[in-house]
Design a protein around this motif. Structure first.
Motif, PDB file in Angstrom:
ATOM      1  N   SER A 422       0.830  -1.216   0.000  1.00 16.26           N
ATOM      2  CA  SER A 422       0.000   0.000   0.000  1.00 16.26           C
ATOM      3  C   SER A 422       0.861   1.261   0.000  1.00 16.26           C
ATOM      4  O   SER A 422       2.063   1.215   0.301  1.00 16.26           O
ATOM      5  N   CYS A 423       0.197   2.356  -0.321  1.00 14.64           N
ATOM      6  CA  CYS A 423       0.877   3.658  -0.360  1.00 14.64           C
ATOM      7  C   CYS A 423       1.501   3.970   0.995  1.00 14.64           C
ATOM      8  O   CYS A 423       2.619   4.491   1.086  1.00 14.64           O
ATOM      9  N   GLU A 424       0.761   3.659   2.072  1.00 19.01           N
ATOM     10  CA  GLU A 424       1.242   3.972   3.422  1.00 19.01           C
ATOM     11  C   GLU A 424       2.523   3.214   3.734  1.00 19.01           C
ATOM     12  O   GLU A 424       3.423   3.734   4.383  1.00 19.01           O
ATOM     13  N   LEU A 425       2.587   1.974   3.268  1.00 15.43           N
ATOM     14  CA  LEU A 425       3.794   1.187   3.516  1.00 15.43           C
ATOM     15  C   LEU A 425       4.980   1.782   2.762  1.00 15.43           C
ATOM     16  O   LEU A 425       6.086   1.859   3.287  1.00 15.43           O
ATOM     17  N   VAL A 426       4.736   2.201   1.549  1.00 15.26           N
ATOM     18  CA  VAL A 426       5.810   2.820   0.770  1.00 15.26           C
ATOM     19  C   VAL A 426       6.317   4.047   1.506  1.00 15.26           C
ATOM     20  O   VAL A 426       7.521   4.206   1.694  1.00 15.26           O
ATOM     21  N   GLU A 427       5.407   4.905   1.951  1.00 20.55           N
ATOM     22  CA  GLU A 427       5.806   6.122   2.660  1.00 20.55           C
ATOM     23  C   GLU A 427       6.628   5.780   3.903  1.00 20.55           C
ATOM     24  O   GLU A 427       7.665   6.376   4.174  1.00 20.55           O
ATOM     25  N   PHE A 428       6.140   4.793   4.658  1.00 20.12           N
ATOM     26  CA  PHE A 428       6.798   4.449   5.911  1.00 20.12           C
ATOM     27  C   PHE A 428       8.237   3.975   5.666  1.00 20.12           C
ATOM     28  O   PHE A 428       9.195   4.503   6.232  1.00 20.12           O
ATOM     29  N   TYR A 429       8.387   2.982   4.808  1.00 19.79           N
ATOM     30  CA  TYR A 429       9.725   2.410   4.610  1.00 19.79           C
ATOM     31  C   TYR A 429      10.648   3.388   3.886  1.00 19.79           C
ATOM     32  O   TYR A 429      11.849   3.392   4.115  1.00 19.79           O
ATOM     33  N   TYR A 430      10.067   4.205   3.035  1.00 18.14           N
ATOM     34  CA  TYR A 430      10.877   5.215   2.349  1.00 18.14           C
ATOM     35  C   TYR A 430      11.535   6.137   3.368  1.00 18.14           C
ATOM     36  O   TYR A 430      12.745   6.345   3.363  1.00 18.14           O
ATOM     37  N   HIS A 431      10.732   6.670   4.277  1.00 19.34           N
ATOM     38  CA  HIS A 431      11.282   7.598   5.270  1.00 19.34           C
ATOM     39  C   HIS A 431      12.211   6.881   6.244  1.00 19.34           C
ATOM     40  O   HIS A 431      13.257   7.416   6.621  1.00 19.34           O
ATOM     41  N   LEU A 432      11.829   5.684   6.624  1.00 16.23           N
ATOM     42  CA  LEU A 432      12.666   4.930   7.569  1.00 16.23           C
ATOM     43  C   LEU A 432      14.053   4.672   6.970  1.00 16.23           C
ATOM     44  O   LEU A 432      15.077   4.941   7.609  1.00 16.23           O
ATOM     45  N   PHE A 433      14.089   4.184   5.757  1.00  8.88           N
ATOM     46  CA  PHE A 433      15.378   3.874   5.129  1.00  8.88           C
ATOM     47  C   PHE A 433      16.165   5.142   4.822  1.00  8.88           C
ATOM     48  O   PHE A 433      17.373   5.186   4.995  1.00  8.88           O
ATOM     49  N   LEU A 434      15.452   6.140   4.366  1.00  9.85           N
ATOM     50  CA  LEU A 434      16.115   7.402   4.028  1.00  9.85           C
ATOM     51  C   LEU A 434      16.859   7.970   5.234  1.00  9.85           C
ATOM     52  O   LEU A 434      17.933   8.535   5.116  1.00  9.85           O
ATOM     53  N   ARG A 435      16.236   7.825   6.413  1.00 12.79           N
ATOM     54  CA  ARG A 435      16.821   8.413   7.624  1.00 12.79           C
ATOM     55  C   ARG A 435      17.849   7.503   8.288  1.00 12.79           C
ATOM     56  O   ARG A 435      18.571   7.950   9.164  1.00 12.79           O
ATOM     57  N   THR A 436      17.857   6.240   7.934  1.00 13.46           N
ATOM     58  CA  THR A 436      18.741   5.333   8.670  1.00 13.46           C
ATOM     59  C   THR A 436      19.845   4.711   7.813  1.00 13.46           C
ATOM     60  O   THR A 436      21.009   4.756   8.194  1.00 13.46           O
ATOM     61  N   LEU A 437      19.494   4.180   6.658  1.00 14.14           N
ATOM     62  CA  LEU A 437      20.489   3.398   5.918  1.00 14.14           C
ATOM     63  C   LEU A 437      21.683   4.189   5.386  1.00 14.14           C
ATOM     64  O   LEU A 437      22.804   3.689   5.451  1.00 14.14           O
ATOM     65  N   PRO A 438      21.485   5.398   4.863  1.00 16.23           N
ATOM     66  CA  PRO A 438      22.679   6.110   4.398  1.00 16.23           C
ATOM     67  C   PRO A 438      23.698   6.288   5.517  1.00 16.23           C
ATOM     68  O   PRO A 438      24.904   6.341   5.276  1.00 16.23           O
ATOM     69  N   ALA A 439      23.210   6.312   6.760  1.00 13.30           N
ATOM     70  CA  ALA A 439      24.117   6.472   7.897  1.00 13.30           C
ATOM     71  C   ALA A 439      25.034   5.266   8.024  1.00 13.30           C
ATOM     72  O   ALA A 439      26.086   5.350   8.642  1.00 13.30           O
TER      73      ALA A 439
END
Ligand SMILES: Nc1ncnc2c1ncn2[C@@H]1O[C@H](COP(=O)(O)OP(=O)(O)OP(=O)(O)O)[C@@H](O)[C@H]1O
Length: 747
Positions: A422-439
């Motif tokens: 769902s759209c909500e899942l995309v939004e959630f994981y997008y922000h989660l990964f964006l804020r954590t994985l590049p680190a």
């Protein structure tokens, strides 16, 4: 899967599990007993079982070490990168620092046994993509041939083009099925342009549409428009145009008023114009093309298609109809039987399963569609390697993150698409990964070298986004050599995104057909590509469901995915210990996976707002999960979800109360109460709508449709079928509708 079972189960079995160990064989009987006991405990409460707390003690030394490491990882190397997104959560870094000590998750306890995957090995259906025949062999206008050669840089035809173009130039209706990425767009665009430029009385812009092309999504409309526009370069008097939801209606109206000769549109937007624009006339229509026909004719578009066909049939009867898709299902074929006039059925399917030789030209001139029982066997590009992995819910988030790290941090030039429910899942994981994985590159985002930011270039695409942003993302990902696109099924159909190397399905698709379209975003036109389907152990049977459509997947073990974490210096922490304890054994894999999970949990738990954001995403997942079609319910059923475990994959430490499974059960109970029936159906409908992108624009569109029904809008009477004059409402009745197929998308 023995090794994975060993790794996961033994962690759950006994206190000894916390001690260093190898991945040697599982103990299924003991594990089953343990699983039973755990199940009983879980039944007693909707929350995480008391055993969880007890087992936390068991794991304490390793867990404490991991927690300390996680804290160090946060405070030391990566804290700046994790600074909260103010607009998203509205908390300051200062608040976060005041948070109490991190509680680390017990990832490797109480997981279900990973079953042995008894997948039947099936022989996949093969198609040959290219032929040795050049376009100039066809009877086309020389300028059209030179445009194909010089503007599109193509010389020889693909198999589907070789079979379809001559048939369509003869004026026949056709039903075209060939694998994803095999060139179906040009298979219909070339005959349309050839026939329109050759018309005796030269086409005037003001004549309006001669060809109408319907596609399911806005991005596909844009893509098809671009292709038509290129082909029309030498024929400037023929004007192409695109209508799609999200664009300014006023400017579209103005363009319609001026005249569009080849009109490409999503069904919803065209219906809007039919109802509100007086200037749209279909009296000159010569071509009606339904690309991704099985999706277009699906329940979600039924009303729109009815209105469109009514409008077109009212003004014109003489035209060519073409239906195309990589997944022509029985339903579409039956529909074609009643709507097309003596159609030619074109299938590129190699009858001898890969034995023909393109050089020898052994392709029959026109292959008929395979018999009914073979229709459900979809061809898959031979250059596509398909994989599946069984991952317990608790490990799903870290497994996906590990996979992303492996591909994008340790390998070069990887371009990945990850599909969610769902759209909500995309939004959630997008922000989660964006804020954590590049680190995980170990350097604050602001100071990362450009190479790191391109490696972790996260993008997202779903139907709840503004059209401007959708188009920008589509363009950016199209032109980029690398990147990670998180998306819903909005990107599953037709999109031709070059150089995609991996397709990951974090949530299983609603049907084998959707599976085919999702993986079809890679390995296009002969290129190589790979796909990974992530399933929970309880969903393992889905592999058989795929096999029944001749889809073959090979297994990757979850510990192989997680093992990449031992290569990642950032997850090492500064734990005191011998070199030996750092060896890449199962213990070390578990430790690092726990560190990574802690990174996610800390991010989510750094403020109340983030916690409620994660809970909402979890809720969306459960709602979406409840809408798998009836025939897949025995595999995907909310009752088989362990809420506490699923919560971990949202970075939540505990299962939220009053959420999901129990709520769904309560709603089911209500079905017996007629007074609540209507309300429940409404909720079910909403869940259904939330299921995927074809749901986008959601509530507004549902409300709109309801309102329209109420006022019995003109044109909403039963329409005529594409050609035969039978009511189109009969079309719908031909098909077995499943709740999940009823994806509503008025794009
Ligand atoms: N004859 C050709 N030679 C080389 N490339 C081609 C040829 N025809 C099409 N292509 C390219 O192949 C790619 C896939 O084409 P297209 O998008 O039409 O596939 P498709 O069959 O419609 O896929 P899907 O089923 O996913 O919609 C495009 O990049 C297109 O430019």
């Amino acid at each position: 899967m023995a090794a994975a079972g060993g790794l996961l189960l033994r962690a759950a079995e006994s206190p000894a599990a916390a001690a260093p160990e190898t991945l040697s064989g599982p103990r299924p009987a003991q594990a089953r007993r343990h699983a039973e006991a755990t199940k009983r405990k879980y039944r007693a409460s909707s929350e995480a079982p008391p055993a969880k707390r007890r087992s936390a003690v068991v794991f304490l030394p390793a867990k404490r070490a991991a927690a300390e490491e996680a804290q160090r990882t946060f405070k030391g190397k990566a804290q700046k990168t994790f600074s909260p997104n103010e607009s998203l959560v509205g908390v300051s870094g200062k608040n976060r620092e005041q948070k109490p000590c991190i509680r680390t998750s017990s990832l490797f306890k109480n997981n279900p046994e990973i079953p042995e995957l008894h997948r039947p090995v099936v022989k996949q259906v093969q198609e040959q993509v290219f032929t040795s025949d050049a376009f100039h062999k066809l009877d086309l206008h020389p300028h059209l041939i030179s445009t194909i050669n010089t503007v599109l840089n193509m010389t020889s035809m693909t198999s589907v083009q070789k079979q379809s173009i001559p048939v369509l130039l003869e004026g026949r209706d056709a039903l075209v099925r060939s694998q994803t990425g095999s060139g179906k767009t040009l298979a219909y665009c070339i005959p349309v342009v050839q026939s329109l430029q050759a018309m005796k009385s030269k086409i005037q812009r003001s004549d309006g549409p001669y060809a109408l092309v319907l596609v399911p999504t806005r991005e596909l409309a844009l893509q098809s428009f671009n292709t038509v526009q290129k082909l029309l370069k030498p024929f400037t008097w023929i004007v192409p145009g695109v209508l799609m939801g999200g664009e300014r209606k006023k400017s579209e109206k103005a363009r319609l008023r001026k005249g569009i000769n080849i009109l490409i549109s999503t069904p919803g937007r065209l219906v809007d114009h039919i109802k509100s624009t007086k200037n749209i006339h279909f009296s000159r229509i010569r071509w009606l093309i339904l690309d991704e026909a099985d999706r277009i004719l699906d329940l979600g578009f039924e009303k729109d298609i009815t209105v469109i066909l009514n409008a077109v049939n009212a003004e014109c009867q003489q035209r060519q109809n073409v239906l195309l898709s990589a997944t022509l299902t029985e339903g579409v074929t039956r529909l074609a039987d009643i709507s097309l006039l003596d159609p030619v059925q074109i299938s590129v399917l190699d009858q001898h399963h890969g034995q023909s030789d393109p050089e020898q030209g052994t392709l029959p001139e026109v292959s008929p569609l395979p018999p009914d029982d073979e229709l459900d066997s979809f061809a898959i590009p031979g250059s596509l390697d398909q994989h599946v992995t069984l991952v317990p819910s608790k490990l799903k988030l870290v497994s996906l993150a590990a996979f992303i790290l492996q591909k994008c941090k340790f390998e070069k030039d990887q371009k990945m698409i990850i599909f969610f429910l769902s759209c909500e899942l995309v939004e959630f994981y997008y922000h989660l990964f964006l804020r954590t994985l590049p680190a995980c590159s170990g350097v604050p985002a602001s100071r990362q070298p450009p190479s790191a930011s391109t490696r972790f270039k996260f993008l997202r695409l779903h139907g709840n986004m503004e059209q401007e942003e959708r188009t920008a993302v589509f363009e950016e990902f199209s032109h980029s050599k690398t990147g990670i696109l998180l998306c819903t099924d909005v990107a599953a159909r037709g999109l031709d995104l070059p150089q995609v190397t991996w397709i990951v399905q974090y949530n299983a698709p609603s049907s084998p057909a959707e599976y085919i379209h999702r993986i079809g975003r890679t390995a296009r036109i002969g290129c190589r590509g790979s796909s990974l389907l992530i399933l929970a152990p309880s969903e393992a049977e889905y592999v058989n469901s795929l096999a029944s459509h001749k889809i073959n997947v090979s297994e990757i073990h979850v510990e192989d995915i997680l093992s990449v974490l031992t290569r990642d210096g950032c997850l090492k922490g500064s734990r005191r210990g011998t070199q030996k304890s750092r060896a890449a054994g199962p213990q070390e894999i578990r430790r690092r996976a726990t560190v990574l999970q802690t990174v996610f949990e800390d991010y989510v738990h750094s403020s109340e707002r983030r916690v409620s954001w994660a809970k909402k995403a979890l809720q969306s997942f459960i709602r979406a999960y409840a809408t798998y079609p009836r025939e897949l319910k025995h595999i995907f059923h909310v009752r088989s979800l362990h809420l506490g475990h699923v919560a971990k994959s949202f970075g939540l430490r505990d299962a939220p109360q009053n959420l999901g499974v129990s709520a769904v059960k309560r709603r089911k109970g209500n079905l017996n109460r007629p007074d609540l029936h209507k309300k429940t159906r409404g909720k079910h409908r909403l869940a259904e709508i939330l299921r995927s992108e074809y749901s986008s624009g959601i509530e507004a569109s549902v409300a709109k449709v309801k309102k329209q029904n109420k006022h019995a809008a003109p044109g909403s009477q039963p329409c005529r079928a594409i050609r035969t004059g039978r009511p189109a409402s009969a079309v719908g009745k031909q098909k077995q509708r499943s709740p999940c197929n009823g994806k509503t998308q008025r794009d």
